[in-house]
Design a protein around this motif. Structure first.
Motif, PDB file in Angstrom:
ATOM      1  N   GLN A   1       1.434  48.622 -29.966  1.00 52.35           N
ATOM      2  CA  GLN A   1       0.167  47.897 -29.969  1.00 52.35           C
ATOM      3  C   GLN A   1       0.324  46.510 -29.364  1.00 52.35           C
ATOM      4  OE1 GLN A   1      -1.655  47.296 -33.831  1.00 52.35           O
ATOM      5  NE2 GLN A   1      -3.695  47.362 -32.920  1.00 52.35           N
TER       6      GLN A   1
ATOM      7  N   ALA B   1     -10.590  50.974 -28.549  1.00 52.23           N
ATOM      8  CA  ALA B   1      -9.228  51.406 -28.229  1.00 52.23           C
ATOM      9  C   ALA B   1      -8.933  52.749 -28.892  1.00 52.23           C
ATOM     10  CB  ALA B   1      -8.214  50.357 -28.682  1.00 52.23           C
TER      11      ALA B   1
ATOM     12  N   ASP C   1      -6.649  50.673 -24.403  1.00 53.54           N
ATOM     13  CA  ASP C   1      -7.790  49.783 -24.625  1.00 53.54           C
ATOM     14  C   ASP C   1      -8.716  49.835 -23.419  1.00 53.54           C
ATOM     15  OD1 ASP C   1      -9.014  47.528 -26.264  1.00 53.54           O
ATOM     16  OD2 ASP C   1      -8.780  46.552 -24.311  1.00 53.54           O
TER      17      ASP C   1
ATOM     18  N   CYS D   1     -10.909  47.982 -21.156  1.00 46.84           N
ATOM     19  CA  CYS D   1     -10.968  46.556 -20.813  1.00 46.84           C
ATOM     20  C   CYS D   1     -12.407  46.068 -20.624  1.00 46.84           C
ATOM     21  CB  CYS D   1     -10.179  46.291 -19.531  1.00 46.84           C
ATOM     22  SG  CYS D   1      -8.435  46.684 -19.659  1.00 46.84           S
TER      23      CYS D   1
ATOM     24  N   GLN E   1       0.360  46.719 -25.652  1.00 47.45           N
ATOM     25  CA  GLN E   1      -0.978  46.896 -25.087  1.00 47.45           C
ATOM     26  C   GLN E   1      -1.714  45.566 -24.973  1.00 47.45           C
ATOM     27  OE1 GLN E   1      -4.274  46.836 -27.038  1.00 47.45           O
ATOM     28  NE2 GLN E   1      -4.949  46.666 -24.880  1.00 47.45           N
ATOM     29  N   THR E   2      -1.512  44.680 -25.925  1.00 50.17           N
ATOM     30  CA  THR E   2      -2.235  43.401 -25.909  1.00 50.17           C
ATOM     31  C   THR E   2      -1.821  42.515 -24.732  1.00 50.17           C
ATOM     32  OG1 THR E   2      -0.627  42.331 -27.392  1.00 50.17           O
ATOM     33  CG2 THR E   2      -2.514  43.431 -28.419  1.00 50.17           C
TER      34      THR E   2
END
Length: 347
Positions: A298, A221, A176, A178, A301-302
């Motif tokens: 996923q 992303a 991702d 940012c 990643q969050t």
């Protein structure tokens, strides 16, 4: 290894081929399958969907080589045929070439010339196979597909390659960019797109360098999949390279605001389902991977902060001998009933 179907009604040809090519058979360069006529050859094509080329006589009982040629596109459109004909039989040779034969050799067969012809044909077929694989892995088929295109691709290659659903072990990485969502509200649309595409290009180059492929772009992303030997190591190496490349990039001046690109990454490894996912109604299919392993990547990643590469404890146990990692602790992830222990991969 190349798999070759030899079609000829001469009883002693099988023994002769095995003798002439014994070294390449022994070294697993060639594997031969034999049939005595075109009808039997079509059965062999069904039994061996991994055939690369066909070496076929023209004059045979039951079904001749020219009829076989006309049936090959339906049986396996990726197969290429080298035809064998008596010297001077130009009419049959021309008919064979018009029906899609890749090349021909004349009787009596010069096996050195035959070997060179087969090598040339195999190289061509392997290039076609690699092109199909590249199309699949780079998701060029992510588009609306009309019925004519589907009919064109229907048969063996489409069914066994492009539409093959399988369970596999692989690694998935979500990257991702940012702070980009906030930036999109402050600069013109064209600037946003050009800036994001430039960042994506840097990210994708590092993914490709490690043998991964981009599964999809999701807003700001990137989802990438790594398969084959050492897929987890290559995914982590790609993540570290992406982080390093972006950290060395200077601030981007958008005209009204300066932006320093940073990424957050989640990586997971495990079993997942690979296949074409989508809607038949609108004729849109995405060749992708799904499953709990993908979802966890996923989710990781969050929870990753800017500059972090986050992995689960299970992945840490596999990667700890090759990479320096630091334990962060337990986190609560969406759709996970219990907290997950996470680690970050260090420089």
């Amino acid at each position: 290894m190349a798999k070759i179907l030899v079609v000829d009604d001469e009883a002693d040809l099988e023994l002769l081929v095995k003798q002439k090519f014994r070294r390449k058979i022994r070294e697993n360069i060639y594997e031969f399958v034999f049939a005595q006529n075109g009808e039997e050859a079509l059965e062999k094509v069904k039994e061996h969907p991994d055939l690369d080329i066909i070496l076929s006589d023209i004059n045979m009982p039951v079904m001749d080589g020219l009829t076989l040629l006309s049936r090959l596109p339906e049986a396996n459109p990726m197969l290429k045929a080298v035809m064998v004909s008596a010297y001077g039989d130009m009419q049959n040779i021309r008919t064979a070439m018009n029906r899609g034969a890749f090349d021909f050799v004349c009787k009596p067969v010069d096996f050195e010339d035959l070997d060179l012809t087969m090598e040339k044909t195999i190289v061509h077929v392997k290039q076609l196979q690699e092109t199909i694989q590249a199309i699949k892995e780079n998701n060029i088929l992510k588009m609306y597909v009309d019925e004519n295109v589907l009919n064109f691709m229907n048969h063996k290659e489409f069914e066994t390659s492009l539409l093959k659903n399988e369970v596999l072990e692989a690694s998935v990485m979500f990257v991702d960019v940012c702070g980009f969502t906030t930036l999109t509200e402050q600069i013109p649309a064209n600037t946003v797109v050009n800036l994001l595409n430039g960042l994506f290009d840097k990210i994708v180059k590092e993914i490709i360098a490690q043998g991964g492929h981009v599964d999809k772009f999701m807003g700001d992303a990137v989802m990438a999949v790594f398969r084959g030997n050492y897929h987890l190591d290559r995914a982590i190496d790609a993540a570290l390279s992406i982080k390093d490349v972006l950290s060395k990039s200077g601030e981007i001046d958008t005209g009204t605001k300066k932006y320093k690109a940073e990424i957050s990454i989640g990586i997971n490894s495990g079993e997942m389902v690979s296949g074409n996912i989508g809607s038949e109604t609108i004729k849109r299919l995405d060749y992708t991977v799904i499953g709990d392993s993908v979802n966890l990547a996923q989710r990781l990643q969050t929870v990753a902060q800017a500059g972090q590469i986050i992995i689960s404890e299970e992945v840490y146990q596999i990667a700890k001998e090759s990479f320096s990692c630091e334990k962060i602790g337990e986190v609560k992830l969406k759709n996970k009933s219990h907290p997950v222990v996470i680690y970050q991969v260090l420089e």
